[in-house]
Design a protein around this motif. Structure first.
Motif, PDB file in Angstrom:
ATOM      1  N   GLN A 234      -1.011  38.083  50.897  1.00 51.31           N
ATOM      2  CA  GLN A 234       0.253  37.442  51.267  1.00 51.31           C
ATOM      3  C   GLN A 234       1.476  38.237  50.832  1.00 51.31           C
ATOM      4  OE1 GLN A 234       0.401  33.175  50.514  1.00 51.31           O
ATOM      5  NE2 GLN A 234      -1.807  32.977  50.865  1.00 51.31           N
ATOM      6  N   GLU A 235       1.272  39.418  50.275  1.00 53.00           N
ATOM      7  CA  GLU A 235       2.381  40.316  49.979  1.00 53.00           C
ATOM      8  C   GLU A 235       2.667  41.272  51.133  1.00 53.00           C
ATOM      9  OE1 GLU A 235       4.555  40.116  47.474  1.00 53.00           O
ATOM     10  OE2 GLU A 235       3.445  38.282  46.999  1.00 53.00           O
ATOM     11  N   ASP A 236       1.924  41.149  52.220  1.00 57.91           N
ATOM     12  CA  ASP A 236       2.219  41.966  53.401  1.00 57.91           C
ATOM     13  C   ASP A 236       3.663  41.715  53.843  1.00 57.91           C
ATOM     14  OD1 ASP A 236       0.738  43.569  55.752  1.00 57.91           O
ATOM     15  OD2 ASP A 236       2.211  42.193  56.626  1.00 57.91           O
ATOM     16  N   PRO A 237       4.406  42.754  54.228  1.00 56.92           N
ATOM     17  CA  PRO A 237       5.820  42.580  54.611  1.00 56.92           C
ATOM     18  C   PRO A 237       6.033  41.557  55.721  1.00 56.92           C
ATOM     19  CG  PRO A 237       5.321  44.901  54.331  1.00 56.92           C
ATOM     20  CD  PRO A 237       4.013  44.179  54.219  1.00 56.92           C
ATOM     21  N   SER A 238       5.052  41.365  56.584  1.00 59.28           N
ATOM     22  CA  SER A 238       5.233  40.423  57.686  1.00 59.28           C
ATOM     23  C   SER A 238       5.340  38.983  57.201  1.00 59.28           C
ATOM     24  CB  SER A 238       4.075  40.543  58.677  1.00 59.28           C
ATOM     25  OG  SER A 238       2.841  40.171  58.081  1.00 59.28           O
ATOM     26  N   VAL A 239       4.838  38.702  56.005  1.00 57.01           N
ATOM     27  CA  VAL A 239       4.945  37.340  55.470  1.00 57.01           C
ATOM     28  C   VAL A 239       6.408  36.997  55.222  1.00 57.01           C
ATOM     29  CG1 VAL A 239       4.338  35.818  53.546  1.00 57.01           C
ATOM     30  CG2 VAL A 239       2.621  37.389  54.487  1.00 57.01           C
ATOM     31  N   ARG A 240       7.143  37.925  54.656  1.00 58.16           N
ATOM     32  CA  ARG A 240       8.575  37.706  54.457  1.00 58.16           C
ATOM     33  C   ARG A 240       9.305  37.644  55.794  1.00 58.16           C
ATOM     34  NH1 ARG A 240      12.323  35.174  51.462  1.00 58.16           N
ATOM     35  NH2 ARG A 240      14.308  36.290  51.429  1.00 58.16           N
ATOM     36  N   GLU A 241       8.910  38.515  56.717  1.00 57.83           N
ATOM     37  CA  GLU A 241       9.539  38.525  58.034  1.00 57.83           C
ATOM     38  C   GLU A 241       9.413  37.161  58.709  1.00 57.83           C
ATOM     39  OE1 GLU A 241       8.774  40.542  62.452  1.00 57.83           O
ATOM     40  OE2 GLU A 241       7.680  41.269  60.689  1.00 57.83           O
ATOM     41  N   TRP A 242       8.214  36.588  58.684  1.00 56.63           N
ATOM     42  CA  TRP A 242       8.013  35.307  59.360  1.00 56.63           C
ATOM     43  C   TRP A 242       8.565  34.136  58.565  1.00 56.63           C
ATOM     44  CZ3 TRP A 242       7.766  34.947  64.177  1.00 56.63           C
ATOM     45  CH2 TRP A 242       7.193  35.952  64.942  1.00 56.63           C
ATOM     46  N   THR A 243       8.642  34.270  57.263  1.00 64.20           N
ATOM     47  CA  THR A 243       9.312  33.229  56.474  1.00 64.20           C
ATOM     48  C   THR A 243      10.766  33.096  56.908  1.00 64.20           C
ATOM     49  OG1 THR A 243       7.863  33.600  54.561  1.00 64.20           O
ATOM     50  CG2 THR A 243       9.983  32.536  54.141  1.00 64.20           C
ATOM     51  N   LEU A 244      11.422  34.227  57.107  1.00 58.32           N
ATOM     52  CA  LEU A 244      12.832  34.225  57.500  1.00 58.32           C
ATOM     53  C   LEU A 244      13.015  33.799  58.957  1.00 58.32           C
ATOM     54  CD1 LEU A 244      14.090  37.462  55.704  1.00 58.32           C
ATOM     55  CD2 LEU A 244      14.372  35.074  54.974  1.00 58.32           C
ATOM     56  N   LYS A 245      12.123  34.246  59.844  1.00 61.95           N
ATOM     57  CA  LYS A 245      12.234  33.839  61.243  1.00 61.95           C
ATOM     58  C   LYS A 245      11.984  32.336  61.387  1.00 61.95           C
ATOM     59  CE  LYS A 245      11.201  38.236  63.506  1.00 61.95           C
ATOM     60  NZ  LYS A 245      10.265  38.998  64.374  1.00 61.95           N
ATOM     61  N   ALA A 246      11.047  31.825  60.614  1.00 59.51           N
ATOM     62  CA  ALA A 246      10.812  30.383  60.633  1.00 59.51           C
ATOM     63  C   ALA A 246      12.028  29.634  60.108  1.00 59.51           C
ATOM     64  CB  ALA A 246       9.576  30.044  59.802  1.00 59.51           C
ATOM     65  N   ARG A 247      12.662  30.161  59.069  1.00 64.13           N
ATOM     66  CA  ARG A 247      13.845  29.501  58.502  1.00 64.13           C
ATOM     67  C   ARG A 247      14.943  29.352  59.555  1.00 64.13           C
ATOM     68  NH1 ARG A 247      15.788  32.156  53.172  1.00 64.13           N
ATOM     69  NH2 ARG A 247      13.762  31.263  52.619  1.00 64.13           N
ATOM     70  N   ALA A 248      15.065  30.317  60.426  1.00 63.83           N
ATOM     71  CA  ALA A 248      16.108  30.273  61.447  1.00 63.83           C
ATOM     72  C   ALA A 248      15.901  29.143  62.444  1.00 63.83           C
ATOM     73  CB  ALA A 248      16.175  31.614  62.178  1.00 63.83           C
ATOM     74  N   THR A 249      14.702  28.552  62.487  1.00 62.28           N
ATOM     75  CA  THR A 249      14.456  27.431  63.397  1.00 62.28           C
ATOM     76  C   THR A 249      14.823  26.092  62.769  1.00 62.28           C
ATOM     77  OG1 THR A 249      12.142  27.063  62.684  1.00 62.28           O
ATOM     78  CG2 THR A 249      12.527  28.697  64.423  1.00 62.28           C
ATOM     79  N   TRP A 250      15.170  26.100  61.491  1.00 61.76           N
ATOM     80  CA  TRP A 250      15.501  24.856  60.783  1.00 61.76           C
ATOM     81  C   TRP A 250      17.007  24.613  60.785  1.00 61.76           C
ATOM     82  CZ3 TRP A 250      12.291  21.266  58.444  1.00 61.76           C
ATOM     83  CH2 TRP A 250      10.925  21.596  58.411  1.00 61.76           C
ATOM     84  N   THR A 251      17.380  23.366  61.072  1.00 58.92           N
ATOM     85  CA  THR A 251      18.787  22.958  60.990  1.00 58.92           C
ATOM     86  C   THR A 251      18.883  21.720  60.114  1.00 58.92           C
ATOM     87  OG1 THR A 251      19.191  23.796  63.226  1.00 58.92           O
ATOM     88  CG2 THR A 251      20.837  22.295  62.307  1.00 58.92           C
ATOM     89  N   PRO A 252      19.447  21.900  58.898  1.00 54.73           N
ATOM     90  CA  PRO A 252      19.959  23.129  58.297  1.00 54.73           C
ATOM     91  C   PRO A 252      18.823  23.969  57.699  1.00 54.73           C
ATOM     92  CG  PRO A 252      20.233  21.334  56.757  1.00 54.73           C
ATOM     93  CD  PRO A 252      19.667  20.721  58.016  1.00 54.73           C
ATOM     94  N   PRO A 253      19.067  25.249  57.394  1.00 56.53           N
ATOM     95  CA  PRO A 253      18.025  26.099  56.812  1.00 56.53           C
ATOM     96  C   PRO A 253      17.490  25.575  55.484  1.00 56.53           C
ATOM     97  CG  PRO A 253      19.872  27.419  57.595  1.00 56.53           C
ATOM     98  CD  PRO A 253      20.310  25.994  57.667  1.00 56.53           C
ATOM     99  N   GLU A 254      18.332  24.810  54.754  1.00 56.42           N
ATOM    100  CA  GLU A 254      17.928  24.278  53.449  1.00 56.42           C
ATOM    101  C   GLU A 254      16.795  23.259  53.541  1.00 56.42           C
ATOM    102  OE1 GLU A 254      21.045  24.346  54.549  1.00 56.42           O
ATOM    103  OE2 GLU A 254      22.109  25.716  53.200  1.00 56.42           O
ATOM    104  N   TRP A 255      16.461  22.836  54.752  1.00 59.82           N
ATOM    105  CA  TRP A 255      15.356  21.901  54.933  1.00 59.82           C
ATOM    106  C   TRP A 255      14.023  22.603  55.164  1.00 59.82           C
ATOM    107  CZ3 TRP A 255      17.166  17.380  58.613  1.00 59.82           C
ATOM    108  CH2 TRP A 255      18.219  16.679  57.993  1.00 59.82           C
ATOM    109  N   GLN A 256      14.024  23.931  55.174  1.00 62.04           N
ATOM    110  CA  GLN A 256      12.793  24.655  55.501  1.00 62.04           C
ATOM    111  C   GLN A 256      11.627  24.252  54.610  1.00 62.04           C
ATOM    112  OE1 GLN A 256      12.645  28.902  54.689  1.00 62.04           O
ATOM    113  NE2 GLN A 256      11.079  29.234  56.248  1.00 62.04           N
ATOM    114  N   VAL A 257      10.479  24.014  55.253  1.00 59.33           N
ATOM    115  CA  VAL A 257       9.220  23.748  54.573  1.00 59.33           C
ATOM    116  C   VAL A 257       8.239  24.853  54.951  1.00 59.33           C
ATOM    117  CG1 VAL A 257       7.283  22.149  54.301  1.00 59.33           C
ATOM    118  CG2 VAL A 257       9.587  21.256  54.656  1.00 59.33           C
TER     119      VAL A 257
END
Length: 311
Positions: A234-257
Motif C-alpha cells: 500500500q506504499e505504491d505511489p498509485s495509492v496516494r494518487e487514488w486517495t486524492l482523486k477519490a477526495r475530489a469526488t467528495w463535497t466537502p472534501p473533509e467528509w472523505q471516507v
C-alpha cells in the motif's frame, strides 16, 4: 456533531476518525436476525410478533452501539444492514408496519449517535446490483437499497454522504448502466450513495467517471486496489494518487471516507487480518478511515493509540 459542524470545524478532533464496522468480538453490539425460511413457516400473527420482538431488541442494541462507541471515543460507526430482516420482502409489508410502530424508539437511537458526535454509515449486502443484466435483480436491488434508506430516514440521519450508503460497482463491464440508473434512484438513497472500488470488477479508474458524472463520492479501498493491480504493497505511489482523486469526488472534501485493511499473509491476501499491520502513508491526511479487520474494536483501539504517519 452535525454535517454542518464537520464543514465549519474539520480539524476540531485530533487525527483521523477510525471507524468501527458493525459487529464486535464481544457481545455488546451483536444483533439478532431470522432466516427467510424460518420466517415463512410462521403465521401472519406470529410473523408480526417475531419481527416486533426482534426489531425492538435490535433498536435497543443499536442504542447500545452508540454508548459503546462514545465510551471509547469512536466517531465513525458502520451500522449493520441486517438490523431489520424482512423489511423489503416483496408482497409482505409486516416489517414496514412493525418498524413504523417503533418510529419513536428508532429516532431516539439515531439521536444517541448524533448527540455523541458519531457519524453513521451503512454498507448494504453484496446482492444489491443496480446494474445487473437481469431486470428482476435490478428491481429487487432498488427495493432493498430504498429499504435501507428508509431505516436511515427513521433514525433521523441526514440525506447526504455524511451518512453514507455504500455499494460496490456491481456487475462488471456495466459502468455505463450504473451511471444511468443512479439519477433515477429515490432521493433517500441517491443523496446518500457512495461507490467503492473492489478487487475484481471495478477499480478506481472504472468508478471515477461514474462518480464524476453522477455526483456520487468514491470510497477508496487501498487493499482492494493493491490486490487487483498486483502491487507490492500500500506504499505504491498509485495509492496516494487514488486517495486524492477519490477526495475530489467528495463535497466537502473533509467528509472523505476510505477503507483500511491488511491481508493475513501479505499485501496480496484478500482475507482481512485480525489487526491492521500497516497504515499507508497515503492516508496521512484522510479525516475518516473505516477499519476492516477481524479484530473489530481491538483493531480500532490499536490504531487510536498509534501515531499518525508523518507527511
Amino acid at each position: 456533531m452535525s454535517p454542518d459542524d464537520a464543514v465549519t470545524t474539520p480539524g476540531a478532533a485530533p487525527g483521523p476518525a477510525y471507524g468501527l464496522v458493525c459487529m464486535t468480538q464481544g457481545p455488546e453490539v451483536r444483533f439478532r436476525t431470522v432466516t427467510l425460511s424460518r420466517y415463512q413457516l410462521l403465521s401472519p400473527a406470529e410473523r408480526e410478533a417475531k419481527l416486533l420482538d426482534l426489531y425492538a431488541d435490535n433498536i435497543v442494541r443499536l442504542r447500545g452501539a452508540a454508548d459503546f462507541c462514545a465510551a471509547r471515543g469512536i466517531r465513525l460507526y458502520r451500522m449493520s444492514s441486517s438490523l431489520f430482516p424482512m423489511l423489503d420482502l416483496l408482497g409482505d409489508d409486516t416489517g414496514e408496519a412493525v418498524l413504523t410502530s417503533l418510529a419513536a424508539e428508532l429516532t431516539r437511537a439515531g439521536h444517541a449517535f448524533e448527540d455523541a458526535g458519531i457519524r453513521v454509515l451503512m454498507h448494504p449486502e453484496q446482492f444489491i446490483v443496480l446494474n445487473s443484466d437481469r431486470p428482476e435483480v435490478r428491481v429487487s436491488s432498488v427495493r432493498a437499497l430504498t429499504s435501507h434508506a428508509r431505516v436511515m430516514d427513521g433514525l433521523g440521519l441526514s440525506r447526504t454522504p455524511w451518512n453514507l450508503l455504500l455499494l460496490h460497482g456491481g456487475k462488471g463491464g456495466r459502468a455505463a448502466e450504473l451511471r444511468a440508473v443512479i439519477p433515477d434512484l429515490p432521493d433517500a438513497a441517491r443523496l446518500r450513495l457512495g461507490l467503492e472500488n473492489d478487487e475484481r470488477a471495478y477499480g478506481p479508474q472504472d468508478l471515477l467517471p461514474v462518480c464524476e458524472a453522477t455526483g456520487v463520492p468514491m470510497v477508496f479501498d487501498a487493499h482492494h486496489h493493491v490486490v487487483r493491480e498486483k502491487l507490492p504493497d500500500q506504499e505504491d505511489p498509485s495509492v496516494r494518487e487514488w486517495t486524492l482523486k477519490a477526495r475530489a469526488t467528495w463535497t466537502p472534501p473533509e467528509w472523505q471516507v476510505v477503507h483500511l485493511s491488511s491481508g493475513i499473509e501479505g499485501p496480496q491476501d484478500r482475507r482481512h487480518s485480525h489487526l491492521i499491520t500497516a497504515l499507508p502513508s497515503a492516508y496521512r491526511d484522510v479525516p475518516w478511515i473505516e477499519v476492516e479487520a477481524k479484530g473489530k474494536e481491538e483493531a480500532v483501539a490499536a490504531l487510536m493509540g498509534a501515531p499518525t504517519p508523518e507527511a
